[in-house]
Design an enzyme around this catalytic site. Sequence first.
Site, PDB file in Angstrom:
ATOM      1  N   CYS A   2       0.857  -1.171   0.000  1.00 16.62           N
ATOM      2  CA  CYS A   2       0.000   0.000   0.000  1.00 16.62           C
ATOM      3  C   CYS A   2       0.893   1.221   0.000  1.00 16.62           C
ATOM      4  O   CYS A   2       2.108   1.114   0.034  1.00 16.62           O
ATOM      5  CB  CYS A   2      -0.853   0.023   1.257  1.00 16.62           C
ATOM      6  SG  CYS A   2      -1.722  -1.510   1.561  1.00 16.62           S
ATOM      7  N   ARG A  27       1.148   2.070  -6.103  1.00 17.45           N
ATOM      8  CA  ARG A  27       1.471   1.031  -5.118  1.00 17.45           C
ATOM      9  C   ARG A  27       0.271   0.162  -4.763  1.00 17.45           C
ATOM     10  O   ARG A  27       0.396  -0.858  -4.086  1.00 17.45           O
ATOM     11  CB  ARG A  27       1.985   1.680  -3.825  1.00 17.45           C
ATOM     12  CG  ARG A  27       3.253   2.456  -3.992  1.00 17.45           C
ATOM     13  CD  ARG A  27       3.663   3.046  -2.675  1.00 17.45           C
ATOM     14  NE  ARG A  27       4.002   2.014  -1.720  1.00 17.45           N
ATOM     15  CZ  ARG A  27       5.189   1.457  -1.600  1.00 17.45           C
ATOM     16  NH1 ARG A  27       6.154   1.831  -2.398  1.00 17.45           N
ATOM     17  NH2 ARG A  27       5.426   0.531  -0.702  1.00 17.45           N
ATOM     18  N   TRP A  74      -3.722  -1.805  -1.325  1.00 16.33           N
ATOM     19  CA  TRP A  74      -3.726  -2.986  -2.197  1.00 16.33           C
ATOM     20  C   TRP A  74      -3.936  -4.156  -1.244  1.00 16.33           C
ATOM     21  O   TRP A  74      -3.067  -4.486  -0.445  1.00 16.33           O
ATOM     22  CB  TRP A  74      -2.389  -3.090  -2.926  1.00 16.33           C
ATOM     23  CG  TRP A  74      -2.335  -4.195  -3.934  1.00 16.33           C
ATOM     24  CD1 TRP A  74      -2.877  -4.199  -5.184  1.00 16.33           C
ATOM     25  CD2 TRP A  74      -1.673  -5.450  -3.781  1.00 16.33           C
ATOM     26  NE1 TRP A  74      -2.590  -5.384  -5.814  1.00 16.33           N
ATOM     27  CE2 TRP A  74      -1.860  -6.167  -4.989  1.00 16.33           C
ATOM     28  CE3 TRP A  74      -0.942  -6.053  -2.753  1.00 16.33           C
ATOM     29  CZ2 TRP A  74      -1.345  -7.442  -5.191  1.00 16.33           C
ATOM     30  CZ3 TRP A  74      -0.434  -7.323  -2.959  1.00 16.33           C
ATOM     31  CH2 TRP A  74      -0.634  -8.004  -4.162  1.00 16.33           C
ATOM     32  N   ASN A 100       1.238  -0.303   5.886  1.00 18.75           N
ATOM     33  CA  ASN A 100       1.648  -0.967   4.647  1.00 18.75           C
ATOM     34  C   ASN A 100       2.436  -2.220   5.041  1.00 18.75           C
ATOM     35  O   ASN A 100       3.330  -2.136   5.877  1.00 18.75           O
ATOM     36  CB  ASN A 100       2.551   0.007   3.864  1.00 18.75           C
ATOM     37  CG  ASN A 100       3.281  -0.674   2.721  1.00 18.75           C
ATOM     38  OD1 ASN A 100       2.774  -1.636   2.140  1.00 18.75           O
ATOM     39  ND2 ASN A 100       4.460  -0.188   2.400  1.00 18.75           N
ATOM     40  N   GLY A 101       2.082  -3.370   4.471  1.00 16.17           N
ATOM     41  CA  GLY A 101       2.804  -4.595   4.803  1.00 16.17           C
ATOM     42  C   GLY A 101       1.900  -5.589   5.505  1.00 16.17           C
ATOM     43  O   GLY A 101       0.672  -5.489   5.427  1.00 16.17           O
ATOM     44  N   GLU A 461       9.667 -11.685 -21.572  1.00  9.37           N
ATOM     45  CA  GLU A 461       9.325 -10.300 -21.229  1.00  9.37           C
ATOM     46  C   GLU A 461       8.192  -9.778 -22.126  1.00  9.37           C
ATOM     47  O   GLU A 461       7.280  -9.095 -21.655  1.00  9.37           O
ATOM     48  CB  GLU A 461      10.587  -9.430 -21.341  1.00  9.37           C
ATOM     49  CG  GLU A 461      10.403  -7.948 -21.074  1.00  9.37           C
ATOM     50  CD  GLU A 461       9.879  -7.596 -19.685  1.00  9.37           C
ATOM     51  OE1 GLU A 461       9.789  -8.475 -18.810  1.00  9.37           O
ATOM     52  OE2 GLU A 461       9.510  -6.427 -19.493  1.00  9.37           O
ATOM     53  N   LYS A 465       4.570  -8.534 -20.699  1.00  9.57           N
ATOM     54  CA  LYS A 465       3.989  -7.216 -20.980  1.00  9.57           C
ATOM     55  C   LYS A 465       2.555  -7.385 -21.483  1.00  9.57           C
ATOM     56  O   LYS A 465       1.654  -6.685 -21.040  1.00  9.57           O
ATOM     57  CB  LYS A 465       4.794  -6.442 -22.046  1.00  9.57           C
ATOM     58  CG  LYS A 465       6.146  -5.948 -21.646  1.00  9.57           C
ATOM     59  CD  LYS A 465       6.144  -4.843 -20.611  1.00  9.57           C
ATOM     60  CE  LYS A 465       6.115  -5.358 -19.220  1.00  9.57           C
ATOM     61  NZ  LYS A 465       7.308  -5.521 -18.457  1.00  9.57           N
ATOM     62  N   GLU A 468       0.110  -8.675 -18.580  1.00  6.85           N
ATOM     63  CA  GLU A 468      -0.202  -7.821 -17.437  1.00  6.85           C
ATOM     64  C   GLU A 468      -1.067  -6.622 -17.795  1.00  6.85           C
ATOM     65  O   GLU A 468      -1.852  -6.180 -16.964  1.00  6.85           O
ATOM     66  CB  GLU A 468       1.033  -7.440 -16.614  1.00  6.85           C
ATOM     67  CG  GLU A 468       2.068  -6.606 -17.259  1.00  6.85           C
ATOM     68  CD  GLU A 468       3.272  -6.335 -16.339  1.00  6.85           C
ATOM     69  OE1 GLU A 468       3.156  -6.402 -15.113  1.00  6.85           O
ATOM     70  OE2 GLU A 468       4.344  -6.030 -16.887  1.00  6.85           O
ATOM     71  N   HIS A 484       8.226 -29.977 -27.686  1.00  8.64           N
ATOM     72  CA  HIS A 484       8.072 -30.862 -26.524  1.00  8.64           C
ATOM     73  C   HIS A 484       6.717 -30.682 -25.843  1.00  8.64           C
ATOM     74  O   HIS A 484       6.528 -31.124 -24.716  1.00  8.64           O
ATOM     75  CB  HIS A 484       9.218 -30.614 -25.528  1.00  8.64           C
ATOM     76  CG  HIS A 484      10.563 -30.920 -26.121  1.00  8.64           C
ATOM     77  ND1 HIS A 484      10.984 -32.195 -26.405  1.00  8.64           N
ATOM     78  CD2 HIS A 484      11.561 -30.100 -26.544  1.00  8.64           C
ATOM     79  CE1 HIS A 484      12.188 -32.159 -26.949  1.00  8.64           C
ATOM     80  NE2 HIS A 484      12.559 -30.889 -27.048  1.00  8.64           N
ATOM     81  N   LYS A 583       2.579  -1.575  -8.483  1.00  7.56           N
ATOM     82  CA  LYS A 583       3.915  -1.308  -9.023  1.00  7.56           C
ATOM     83  C   LYS A 583       4.998  -1.971  -8.168  1.00  7.56           C
ATOM     84  O   LYS A 583       5.955  -2.520  -8.694  1.00  7.56           O
ATOM     85  CB  LYS A 583       4.133   0.209  -9.081  1.00  7.56           C
ATOM     86  CG  LYS A 583       5.469   0.627  -9.642  1.00  7.56           C
ATOM     87  CD  LYS A 583       5.550   0.349 -11.123  1.00  7.56           C
ATOM     88  CE  LYS A 583       6.924   0.658 -11.698  1.00  7.56           C
ATOM     89  NZ  LYS A 583       7.118  -0.019 -12.987  1.00  7.56           N
TER      90      LYS A 583
HETATM   91  C1  AGP Z   1       6.863  -5.878 -14.672  1.00  4.19           C
HETATM   92  O1  AGP Z   1       6.197  -5.256 -15.702  1.00  4.19           O
HETATM   93  C2  AGP Z   1       6.170  -6.009 -13.423  1.00  4.19           C
HETATM   94  N1  AGP Z   1       5.171  -5.128 -13.130  1.00  4.19           N
HETATM   95  C3  AGP Z   1       6.807  -6.815 -12.317  1.00  4.19           C
HETATM   96  O2  AGP Z   1       7.034  -8.089 -12.848  1.00  4.19           O
HETATM   97  C4  AGP Z   1       8.130  -6.279 -11.712  1.00  4.19           C
HETATM   98  O3  AGP Z   1       9.147  -6.330 -12.653  1.00  4.19           O
HETATM   99  C5  AGP Z   1       8.472  -7.117 -10.470  1.00  4.19           C
HETATM  100  O4  AGP Z   1       7.445  -7.004  -9.526  1.00  4.19           O
HETATM  101  C6  AGP Z   1       9.792  -6.723  -9.855  1.00  4.19           C
HETATM  102  O5  AGP Z   1       9.781  -5.411  -9.403  1.00  4.19           O
HETATM  103  P1  AGP Z   1      11.118  -4.693  -8.977  1.00  4.19           P
HETATM  104  O6  AGP Z   1      11.973  -4.602 -10.181  1.00  4.19           O
HETATM  105  O7  AGP Z   1      10.690  -3.347  -8.453  1.00  4.19           O
HETATM  106  O8  AGP Z   1      11.760  -5.530  -7.925  1.00  4.19           O
END
Ligand code: AGP
Length: 588
Positions: A2, A27, A74, A100-101, A461, A465, A468, A484, A583
Site C-alpha cells: 500500500c 502502489r 492494495w 503498509n505490509g 518479457e 507485458k 499484465e 516438446h 507497481k
Molecule cells: C513488470 O512489468 C512487473 N510489473 C513486475 O514483474 C516487476 O518487474 C516485479 O514485480 C519486480 O519489481 P522490482 O523490479 O521493483 O523488484
Amino acid sequence: MCGIVGYVGSGDTLLVLLEALEKLEYRGYDSSGVALIEDGKLFIEKKPGKIRELIKSLWGKKTSAKAGIGHTRWATHGQVCELNAHPHSDSKGEFAVVHNGIIENYRHLKEQLLAKGIEYRSQTDSEAIAHLIALNYKGDLLEATHKVTKMLEGAFAFAVLSTHEPERIVAFRRSSPLVVGLGEGENFLASDIPALLPFTRRVVPLSEGELVDLRPDGVSIYAEDLSPITREVMYVQWDVISAEKGGFKHFMLKEINEQPRVVSETIRGLISRESELPNLADFRRVIFVACGTSLHSAMIAKHWLSRFQKIPSEVYHASELRYSDEPISSQDLVIAISQSGETADTRFAALSAKERGATLLSIVNVVGSALDRESDFSLYTHAGPEIGVAATKTFIAQLSALYYLSTYNDQKLRQKLSLIPALIEEVLTLSERIKALSPELSSTKSALYIGRYLNYPIALEGALKLKEISYIHAEGLPAGEMKHGPIALIDEKTPVFAIAVQDRVYEKMLSNAEEVLARRGKLISVGFKGDEKLQSLSKYAIEIPKTDEYLTPFITIIPLQLLAYFIADHLGLDVDQPRNLAKTVTVE
Ligand code: AGP
C-alpha cells in the site's frame, strides 16, 4: 502493499495528503482514505475504488487540521470494501493508523484484543495496531508506538495520529519503505520519494527498525531502542515534470519513448561510480536474484557474464532462493536486481544469501531504497521514476547496467553501449506500424512468444507485458521447447511472436518459424531489416536495425512493449494501473 502519506504543518493538510496519495496510487489502488485531527476530534474518510473516488467525496471540504495521514490500499487481508480501507481507528476514535505490509501475528493479537472485550470491526491485520496503541498510550505517542512495535511481527511500516497530540505523527518502518520529507514549518511522510517531490526535495529515507516523530517544527528519528539518530538529509535532483505524462496518453507510452535517454543517463551514472564496484574476478560465481521483468534482465546478463567473463552464474526467482538449500558462500557474489529496491521477495532472498556469507551487489532504480541500503555495493539505473505498472524503461536501464558490468575489462565491448540510444530511436519510429496491428491482435485469446539464447528472456518479457496490461493469456518459450508440448496449442487463431535476429541461433529459429506455419499458426516476427527469408514466413514482419548479437535484446524488446501497449489501449484498458497488480510488491 500500500502507500502511506502523512503531513504536519499549517498548510492545507487535506490537499497535501490527496496530492501525495495520487502519486502513490501505483502502489495499490483498490481503496483509499485520510484521517485528520479537527477541533480535537478524529475525522476519517475512506472510499473503495481509485483515489478519485476519495477526492470526489471530499470535494469542497475545508479543514483547519494541522496533522493528517492518508493511505492507498492494495488488499492483503480482507476484501476490498470501505470497512477494510485505511485509516483504521481504536474503539474510542482517538487514534488513527495507516499501514503498509503484513502483521504476521495479527490473529494472535486480535484474539487478545477480543478477549479484552474490544470490538474488532475490519478483516484487516492493520486495525490491531490502532487498538494496541490506544491500550498502551500513557500520554506520549512516541512511547506508545515504540511499545507496540515490539509486539508486532512481520514486514511493515505504519503511521499514527492521535487526538491527544493534534500536531504530531509518529511512524515506524520494518522492511517496508518510509521516507520523511523536510519543509519549513511543515514536514511530510510517504512510502516513496516521488510522492514528496511536489512539496520538498529534502528527504530522509528511514532505515530498518527506525521510528520517526514528526511535528511542524522538527523531525526526530529514533533507533529501535529509542536512542536518537542523526541522519544525513538527501537532496533529490529528479525533475517533478519527469514524473508526469509529458504529453503522452499514458505513462507507459511515455516511458517506452524515454528509453534512448535512459540508456545514456544510466551509462553516465555508472561511469561516475566505476571505482566503487566489486571486482567480478574475485568471485567463484554470481547468483542473480530478481522478480518479473528484473528477472528477465538477469537471464540476459547470465549469457553476457558467461561469454565476456567466463564466470558461472545462476539465475534465481527471488521467491525461490530464500527457502532453497542452495549452498552459498563468501565466494559468491549475489546480484539483486530491482527497479523499486523494495520488492520483498528480492530483498529477503538477497538478505538470506548475505547471511549465508555472500557479497551483495544491488542494481536499483530508487536510490536510498531498502535494497540499496542493505547491499554491500549498489549500481543505480537512472531511469527516473517509473509510474506505469508495466516495467519498460527500467528494463532497458537494467540491461545497460548489466552489460556495463559484464564488460568491465573490455572497453571496446563496453563502448558498444553508446550505439544503443540511436538504435532504440530507430525502432521507435515503427510505432505507427505496430499500432496498426493492434485492432486485429486485440481479439486474440492466447499468444505464444518464442526466442532462443539472448532472446528467450525477451520472449518471456514480451509475453509478460502483454498479459499484465491486456489480460490476454501469453506464454514465452524457448523456441526449441515448442516441439516438446506447447506446439499443441498452435492453430490459425494463435499469434506466435518469433524473435529471430541473425545471430548464432538464427537458422534454428527459422526452423521453428516453419513449424508454426506447418500448424497454420499466425507468425509475427521481429527480425533484422531486409531479412527476406524471415519475411516470407511471416504474416507480419517487424524489421529492426541490424546490430551485434549481444546487443539485440536492447532493441528486440521495443516492438513487443509497443505491441502490448497498443493492444491494451485498443481494448480501452487501464494501461498504467492494470487490475490486480501494484507497481511495488512489498509483501512476500
Ligand atoms: C513488470 O512489468 C512487473 N510489473 C513486475 O514483474 C516487476 O518487474 C516485479 O514485480 C519486480 O519489481 P522490482 O523490479 O521493483 O523488484
